[in-house]
Design a protein around this motif. Structure first.
Motif, PDB file in Angstrom:
ATOM      1  N   ALA A  98      48.633 107.037 -16.823  1.00 47.12           N
ATOM      2  CA  ALA A  98      47.188 106.903 -16.623  1.00 47.12           C
ATOM      3  C   ALA A  98      46.626 108.096 -15.850  1.00 47.12           C
ATOM      4  CB  ALA A  98      46.878 105.602 -15.885  1.00 47.12           C
ATOM      5  N   PHE A  99      47.385 108.601 -14.897  1.00 44.48           N
ATOM      6  CA  PHE A  99      46.923 109.759 -14.129  1.00 44.48           C
ATOM      7  C   PHE A  99      46.752 110.974 -15.029  1.00 44.48           C
ATOM      8  CE2 PHE A  99      47.722 113.628 -11.645  1.00 44.48           C
ATOM      9  CZ  PHE A  99      46.739 113.508 -10.670  1.00 44.48           C
ATOM     10  N   GLY A 100      47.759 111.229 -15.869  1.00 46.49           N
ATOM     11  CA  GLY A 100      47.659 112.374 -16.768  1.00 46.49           C
ATOM     12  C   GLY A 100      46.575 112.198 -17.810  1.00 46.49           C
ATOM     13  N   ALA A 101      46.575 111.037 -18.488  1.00 48.04           N
ATOM     14  CA  ALA A 101      45.613 110.799 -19.558  1.00 48.04           C
ATOM     15  C   ALA A 101      44.192 110.636 -19.029  1.00 48.04           C
ATOM     16  CB  ALA A 101      46.020 109.551 -20.343  1.00 48.04           C
ATOM     17  N   GLY A 102      44.053 110.149 -17.797  1.00 44.34           N
ATOM     18  CA  GLY A 102      42.724 109.934 -17.241  1.00 44.34           C
ATOM     19  C   GLY A 102      42.037 111.213 -16.777  1.00 44.34           C
ATOM     20  N   THR A 103      42.811 112.187 -16.351  1.00 45.50           N
ATOM     21  CA  THR A 103      42.216 113.435 -15.845  1.00 45.50           C
ATOM     22  C   THR A 103      42.073 114.502 -16.924  1.00 45.50           C
ATOM     23  OG1 THR A 103      44.415 114.216 -15.161  1.00 45.50           O
ATOM     24  CG2 THR A 103      43.077 113.053 -13.509  1.00 45.50           C
ATOM     25  N   ALA A 104      42.879 114.441 -17.968  1.00 39.64           N
ATOM     26  CA  ALA A 104      42.885 115.503 -18.976  1.00 39.64           C
ATOM     27  C   ALA A 104      41.547 115.694 -19.680  1.00 39.64           C
ATOM     28  CB  ALA A 104      43.993 115.242 -19.993  1.00 39.64           C
ATOM     29  N   PRO A 105      40.866 114.635 -20.169  1.00 45.40           N
ATOM     30  CA  PRO A 105      39.584 114.861 -20.864  1.00 45.40           C
ATOM     31  C   PRO A 105      38.559 115.565 -19.979  1.00 45.40           C
ATOM     32  CG  PRO A 105      40.404 112.656 -21.310  1.00 45.40           C
ATOM     33  CD  PRO A 105      41.266 113.214 -20.230  1.00 45.40           C
ATOM     34  N   TRP A 106      38.490 115.184 -18.702  1.00 51.23           N
ATOM     35  CA  TRP A 106      37.548 115.818 -17.780  1.00 51.23           C
ATOM     36  C   TRP A 106      37.912 117.287 -17.574  1.00 51.23           C
ATOM     37  CZ3 TRP A 106      38.804 117.293 -12.548  1.00 51.23           C
ATOM     38  CH2 TRP A 106      37.706 117.816 -11.846  1.00 51.23           C
ATOM     39  N   LEU A 107      39.182 117.573 -17.336  1.00 53.02           N
ATOM     40  CA  LEU A 107      39.611 118.954 -17.113  1.00 53.02           C
ATOM     41  C   LEU A 107      39.353 119.815 -18.341  1.00 53.02           C
ATOM     42  CD1 LEU A 107      43.008 118.338 -15.248  1.00 53.02           C
ATOM     43  CD2 LEU A 107      40.864 119.184 -14.253  1.00 53.02           C
ATOM     44  N   MET A 108      39.583 119.266 -19.522  1.00 53.44           N
ATOM     45  CA  MET A 108      39.356 120.033 -20.744  1.00 53.44           C
ATOM     46  C   MET A 108      37.868 120.289 -20.943  1.00 53.44           C
ATOM     47  SD  MET A 108      41.269 119.368 -24.357  1.00 53.44           S
ATOM     48  CE  MET A 108      41.412 120.673 -25.580  1.00 53.44           C
ATOM     49  N   GLY A 109      37.030 119.305 -20.594  1.00 52.59           N
ATOM     50  CA  GLY A 109      35.586 119.499 -20.681  1.00 52.59           C
ATOM     51  C   GLY A 109      35.093 120.555 -19.713  1.00 52.59           C
ATOM     52  N   VAL A 110      35.618 120.543 -18.493  1.00 48.96           N
ATOM     53  CA  VAL A 110      35.238 121.552 -17.497  1.00 48.96           C
ATOM     54  C   VAL A 110      35.643 122.945 -17.972  1.00 48.96           C
ATOM     55  CG1 VAL A 110      35.709 122.392 -15.166  1.00 48.96           C
ATOM     56  CG2 VAL A 110      35.275 119.958 -15.548  1.00 48.96           C
ATOM     57  N   ALA A 111      36.862 123.044 -18.531  1.00 47.64           N
ATOM     58  CA  ALA A 111      37.319 124.344 -19.028  1.00 47.64           C
ATOM     59  C   ALA A 111      36.399 124.868 -20.131  1.00 47.64           C
ATOM     60  CB  ALA A 111      38.755 124.229 -19.541  1.00 47.64           C
ATOM     61  N   HIS A 112      35.962 123.975 -21.017  1.00 43.91           N
ATOM     62  CA  HIS A 112      35.044 124.386 -22.086  1.00 43.91           C
ATOM     63  C   HIS A 112      33.698 124.819 -21.507  1.00 43.91           C
ATOM     64  CE1 HIS A 112      31.946 123.781 -25.200  1.00 43.91           C
ATOM     65  NE2 HIS A 112      32.883 124.198 -26.034  1.00 43.91           N
ATOM     66  N   ASP A 113      33.205 124.065 -20.521  1.00 40.26           N
ATOM     67  CA  ASP A 113      31.908 124.409 -19.923  1.00 40.26           C
ATOM     68  C   ASP A 113      31.958 125.769 -19.220  1.00 40.26           C
ATOM     69  OD1 ASP A 113      30.937 122.013 -20.826  1.00 40.26           O
ATOM     70  OD2 ASP A 113      31.186 120.965 -18.908  1.00 40.26           O
ATOM     71  N   ARG A 114      33.079 126.070 -18.596  1.00 43.04           N
ATOM     72  CA  ARG A 114      33.186 127.327 -17.843  1.00 43.04           C
ATOM     73  C   ARG A 114      33.412 128.543 -18.745  1.00 43.04           C
ATOM     74  NH1 ARG A 114      34.678 126.173 -12.440  1.00 43.04           N
ATOM     75  NH2 ARG A 114      33.387 124.408 -11.790  1.00 43.04           N
ATOM     76  N   THR A 115      34.125 128.347 -19.858  1.00 43.01           N
ATOM     77  CA  THR A 115      34.513 129.489 -20.696  1.00 43.01           C
ATOM     78  C   THR A 115      33.750 129.558 -22.014  1.00 43.01           C
ATOM     79  OG1 THR A 115      36.309 128.261 -21.783  1.00 43.01           O
ATOM     80  CG2 THR A 115      36.833 129.407 -19.714  1.00 43.01           C
ATOM     81  N   GLY A 116      33.103 128.448 -22.417  1.00 40.18           N
ATOM     82  CA  GLY A 116      32.370 128.442 -23.680  1.00 40.18           C
ATOM     83  C   GLY A 116      33.225 128.160 -24.887  1.00 40.18           C
ATOM     84  N   SER A 117      34.516 127.895 -24.715  1.00 41.33           N
ATOM     85  CA  SER A 117      35.405 127.554 -25.831  1.00 41.33           C
ATOM     86  C   SER A 117      36.544 126.682 -25.311  1.00 41.33           C
ATOM     87  CB  SER A 117      35.979 128.811 -26.487  1.00 41.33           C
ATOM     88  OG  SER A 117      37.003 129.376 -25.695  1.00 41.33           O
ATOM     89  N   TYR A 118      37.328 126.160 -26.259  1.00 35.89           N
ATOM     90  CA  TYR A 118      38.466 125.320 -25.895  1.00 35.89           C
ATOM     91  C   TYR A 118      39.770 126.124 -25.804  1.00 35.89           C
ATOM     92  CZ  TYR A 118      35.881 120.938 -26.572  1.00 35.89           C
ATOM     93  OH  TYR A 118      35.012 119.886 -26.453  1.00 35.89           O
ATOM     94  N   ASP A 119      39.702 127.446 -25.956  1.00 38.19           N
ATOM     95  CA  ASP A 119      40.932 128.234 -26.036  1.00 38.19           C
ATOM     96  C   ASP A 119      41.797 128.088 -24.778  1.00 38.19           C
ATOM     97  OD1 ASP A 119      40.160 129.058 -28.503  1.00 38.19           O
ATOM     98  OD2 ASP A 119      39.578 131.091 -27.920  1.00 38.19           O
ATOM     99  N   MET A 120      41.200 128.236 -23.605  1.00 33.64           N
ATOM    100  CA  MET A 120      41.978 128.130 -22.375  1.00 33.64           C
ATOM    101  C   MET A 120      42.552 126.722 -22.205  1.00 33.64           C
ATOM    102  SD  MET A 120      40.807 128.909 -18.434  1.00 33.64           S
ATOM    103  CE  MET A 120      40.506 130.635 -18.822  1.00 33.64           C
ATOM    104  N   ALA A 121      41.749 125.726 -22.554  1.00 38.89           N
ATOM    105  CA  ALA A 121      42.218 124.347 -22.442  1.00 38.89           C
ATOM    106  C   ALA A 121      43.373 124.075 -23.403  1.00 38.89           C
ATOM    107  CB  ALA A 121      41.067 123.379 -22.704  1.00 38.89           C
TER     108      ALA A 121
END
Length: 423
Positions: free
Chosen positions: A362-385
């Motif tokens: 739950a810890f891994g699956a619960g934090t991953a969507p948020w972290l991936m969204g933040v990475a997209h917002d900061r970089t403009g793409s999903y590449d880093m995520a």
């Protein structure tokens, strides 16, 4: 007194049928698959914002894992059939209770937390504990079937609930869900679920699974935290959840960013669900016939390959192939994780062992969507995520490679399914 029925007997499969019906009409399947249908009518009548309504999912994400150790301890110390019956009755009342909501949104939050707590008695965790009493050589298949039937509920419940809403309203739909849970889940639990007479409150480990060679497995949270194998399994579960959940939640958006239409992305997403159903069944069949530790490695490498396909490729064909692989192996991981918790820990501590492993997931699956969204917002793409997800899969593969077939180096391998045993 009649002897207790043997494991893997016709009685075992009747118990599995009962567990599947209870699971289909449980809170996860009923409430989870229909949540989106309730949002707009609740907003219109009660005046709550969509943010207010969806915040309940955040509360459940935080509260659910927090009570898992308590749930694990309970199911290791009480008879399971009465616990499941009470769980069905209380979850049914909780579902129906939503139909009487008025006023403050905090009433909604309170009812939701009560529902999560009371539904634990009839949760997949409790049902899988009952199955590990009844099954030995076919335990993998039993767990795979139990996890796979959740997709059945996700198909039928939205249709039934939408029909009730069309002819009556959202309040009546909640009451109908409570009634379905009580009637179908309750009857299945009452008529089909049984415990062997000698199984209360704990059953000895079946003879085909040898006792660990390296001492007694831990049975408490303090013992788990000192156990290398528990940490190894927890790291694998957490990293797998971290890598897979982020990719799956953002899958449709990622595909549309790569040029697919909304309809094409939706088609690919539907294959994730279909792959999940097949994946649980296949995982259960394979677990009974091959090395579980080797399967753990395969179940990391396949979604790693799917993520790499998404990173380097594009087009509908790539999306479909990746969706099937991600759905199959993400779902199959649930069955495999439940089996390994039983393989590495004693029957008496299975509930606590599996429950605490679910916290890591739950810890891994619960934090991953948020972290991936933040990475997209900061970089403009999903590449880093995507690169981060592939790295997490690689680390999960290393953790899987370190998993032994049994606790202790000297533990003997169990006989293969169908092998002759000495009488």
């Amino acid at each position: 007194m009649n002897p207790a029925p043997a494991t893997d007997s016709p009685a075992s499969w009747r118990v599995l049928a009962g567990c599947c019906i209870v699971g289909i009409f449980g809170v996860t399947s009923l409430y989870g698959s229909t949540f989106g249908l309730m949002m707009l009518p609740m907003q219109k009548e009660l005046g709550w914002s969509r943010g207010d309504i969806t915040f309940v999912l955040t509360l459940m994400t935080l509260f659910g894992p927090a009570i898992l150790p308590l749930v694990g301890w309970v199911i290791d110390h009480v008879r399971l059939r009465p616990l499941i019956l009470w769980g069905v009755a209380l979850q049914s009342a909780s579902l129906a209770g939503f139909g009487f909501m008025h006023g403050s949104v905090w009433v909604y939050y309170g009812l939701s937390l009560i529902m999560i707590f009371t539904a634990s008695g009839a949760s997949v965790l409790t049902l899988s504990k009952l199955l590990q009493i009844w099954f030995d050589k076919a335990l993998g298949r039993a767990l795979g079937i139990l996890f796979a039937v959740g997709a059945v509920g996700a198909v039928i419940h939205p249709q039934v609930v939408s029909l009730v809403m069309a002819y009556a309203g959202w309040r009546e739909a909640f009451m109908a869900m409570g009634l379905m849970s009580l009637v179908f889940g309750g009857l299945a639990a009452w008529l089909l679920l049984r415990e062997p007479p000698a199984a209360a409150p704990a059953l000895q480990r079946p003879p085909s699974l040898p006792q660990p060679a390296a001492g007694v497995p831990p049975v408490s949270m303090r013992g788990f935290l000192k156990d290398r194998l528990w940490w190894n399994l927890a790291v694998w579960n957490m990293l797998f959840g971290l890598a897979a959940a982020g990719v799956l939640v953002h899958f449709a958006a990622l595909m549309q960013d790569r040029g697919l239409s909304l309809a094409q992305a939706a088609t690919a997403m539907s294959l994730v669900g279909a792959g999940g159903f097949v994946g649980n069944l296949a995982a259960g069949w394979l677990i009974d016939r091959t090395s579980a530790a080797r399967l753990a490695r395969l179940f990391v490498l396949a979604p790693l390959g799917a993520t790499a396909m998404l990173f380097f490729g594009s087009g509908l064909g790539v999306a479909i192939a990746a969706a099937v692989l991600l759905g199959m192996f993400n779902a199959g991981d649930h069955s495999l994780s439940a089996f390994l918790a039983r393989r590495y820990f004693s029957s008496e501590s299975y509930g606590r062992a599996f429950a605490t492993q679910q916290i890591a997931t739950a810890f891994g699956a619960g934090t991953a969507p948020w972290l991936m969204g933040v990475a997209h917002d900061r970089t403009g793409s999903y590449d880093m995520a995507m690169v981060a997800a592939m790295c997490a899969f690689v680390l999960a593969a290393i953790a899987a490679w370190m998993l032994p077939e049994h606790r202790g180096k000297g533990a003997a391998r169990p006989p293969a399914a169908g092998a002759a045993t000495a009488s």
